[in-house]
Design a protein around this motif. Structure first.
Motif, PDB file in Angstrom:
ATOM      1  N   THR A  64       0.851  -1.178   0.000  1.00 27.30           N
ATOM      2  CA  THR A  64       0.000   0.000   0.000  1.00 27.30           C
ATOM      3  C   THR A  64       0.890   1.232   0.000  1.00 27.30           C
ATOM      4  O   THR A  64       2.091   1.149   0.273  1.00 27.30           O
ATOM      5  CB  THR A  64      -0.915   0.039   1.239  1.00 27.30           C
ATOM      6  N   VAL A  65       0.301   2.385  -0.297  1.00 21.56           N
ATOM      7  CA  VAL A  65       1.025   3.649  -0.251  1.00 21.56           C
ATOM      8  C   VAL A  65       0.476   4.450   0.927  1.00 21.56           C
ATOM      9  O   VAL A  65      -0.714   4.762   0.982  1.00 21.56           O
ATOM     10  CB  VAL A  65       0.862   4.442  -1.572  1.00 21.56           C
ATOM     11  N   SER A  66       1.349   4.732   1.891  1.00 26.24           N
ATOM     12  CA  SER A  66       0.994   5.525   3.070  1.00 26.24           C
ATOM     13  C   SER A  66       2.298   5.921   3.761  1.00 26.24           C
ATOM     14  O   SER A  66       3.354   5.370   3.434  1.00 26.24           O
ATOM     15  CB  SER A  66       0.116   4.711   4.036  1.00 26.24           C
ATOM     16  N   PRO A  67       2.245   6.832   4.732  1.00 21.59           N
ATOM     17  CA  PRO A  67       3.482   7.203   5.428  1.00 21.59           C
ATOM     18  C   PRO A  67       4.148   6.030   6.150  1.00 21.59           C
ATOM     19  O   PRO A  67       5.355   6.019   6.339  1.00 21.59           O
ATOM     20  CB  PRO A  67       3.026   8.272   6.423  1.00 21.59           C
ATOM     21  N   TRP A  70       4.765   1.994   1.778  1.00 22.49           N
ATOM     22  CA  TRP A  70       5.484   2.608   0.658  1.00 22.49           C
ATOM     23  C   TRP A  70       5.087   4.065   0.557  1.00 22.49           C
ATOM     24  O   TRP A  70       3.911   4.397   0.448  1.00 22.49           O
ATOM     25  CB  TRP A  70       5.185   1.876  -0.650  1.00 22.49           C
ATOM     26  N   ASN A  71       6.082   4.950   0.645  1.00 24.28           N
ATOM     27  CA  ASN A  71       5.821   6.386   0.501  1.00 24.28           C
ATOM     28  C   ASN A  71       5.330   6.679  -0.908  1.00 24.28           C
ATOM     29  O   ASN A  71       5.577   5.903  -1.841  1.00 24.28           O
ATOM     30  CB  ASN A  71       7.085   7.188   0.780  1.00 24.28           C
ATOM     31  N   THR A  72       4.656   7.782  -1.083  1.00 27.84           N
ATOM     32  CA  THR A  72       4.174   8.175  -2.396  1.00 27.84           C
ATOM     33  C   THR A  72       5.344   8.235  -3.374  1.00 27.84           C
ATOM     34  O   THR A  72       6.341   8.917  -3.105  1.00 27.84           O
ATOM     35  CB  THR A  72       3.478   9.549  -2.331  1.00 27.84           C
ATOM     36  N   PRO A  73       5.267   7.506  -4.487  1.00 30.10           N
ATOM     37  CA  PRO A  73       6.359   7.546  -5.462  1.00 30.10           C
ATOM     38  C   PRO A  73       6.597   8.964  -5.994  1.00 30.10           C
ATOM     39  O   PRO A  73       5.645   9.721  -6.210  1.00 30.10           O
ATOM     40  CB  PRO A  73       5.875   6.612  -6.574  1.00 30.10           C
ATOM     41  N   VAL A  74       7.865   9.303  -6.186  1.00 27.14           N
ATOM     42  CA  VAL A  74       8.259  10.619  -6.679  1.00 27.14           C
ATOM     43  C   VAL A  74       9.315  10.441  -7.758  1.00 27.14           C
ATOM     44  O   VAL A  74       9.877   9.369  -7.936  1.00 27.14           O
ATOM     45  CB  VAL A  74       8.831  11.506  -5.545  1.00 27.14           C
ATOM     46  N   ALA A  93      10.498   5.143  -4.693  1.00 26.10           N
ATOM     47  CA  ALA A  93       9.592   4.902  -3.567  1.00 26.10           C
ATOM     48  C   ALA A  93      10.383   4.232  -2.456  1.00 26.10           C
ATOM     49  O   ALA A  93      11.154   3.311  -2.700  1.00 26.10           O
ATOM     50  CB  ALA A  93       8.413   4.030  -3.981  1.00 26.10           C
TER      51      ALA A  93
END
Length: 151
Positions: A64-67, A70-74, A93
């Motif tokens: 999942t993406v959350s703090p 996995w951090n939000t991909p940049v 990420a």
């Protein structure tokens, strides 16, 4: 440090990318033999040599993406020194804000690298041999922060 996504991982990542179904979590493990990752490796290549020190257990990497996961991909400059890619920007990420850690609480072991497998499929996603092995004795800790970058 040889890092490799083997054929088995290539296929599983494409299934995840294109399959449209729920994503399985991943398991992060450590191995205690000098294995250089190859294209034909499977999960059994690493699980047969999984770390055995007191206090060891695989870490679950939630998909999942959350703090906390996995951090939000940049898009950012590639990591490493030297950088692994000649591109000025790559997809990046990182898993959480704190490293995944293991503390040896008894008999030690040598750790040569890590592997990631699908928690339900059991497919090898990737593996990496450390530049130098880490020898852990009672009270020693090993920490790592999972990062995925794509160019």
């Amino acid at each position: 440090m040889p890092f490799l996504v083997p054929r088995e991982g290539d296929v599983q990542l494409l299934v995840d990318l294109l399959g449209g179904g729920p994503l399985e979590d991943w398991s992060l493990g450590l191995y205690n033999t000098a294995i250089t990752p190859t294209e034909t490796d499977t999960a059994a290549t690493y699980t047969a040599h999984e770390a055995a020190f007191a206090g060891y257990g695989r870490k679950t990497l939630s998909r999942t993406v959350s703090p906390a996961t996995w951090n939000t991909p940049v898009s950012q400059a590639p990591s490493g020194s030297p950088a692994w890619s000649g591109r000025t920007q790559v997809g990046h990420a990182q898993y959480g804000s704190a490293p995944q850690s293991w503390t040896c609480s008894g008999a030690g072991d040598s750790v040569f690298g890590y592997f990631i497998v699908g928690a339900t499929s059991g497919k090898l996603i990737c593996a990496e041999l450390f530049a130098t092995p880490r020898t852990l004795a009672n009270g020693d800790s090993l920490s790592m922060t999972p990062v995925f970058e794509a160019a």
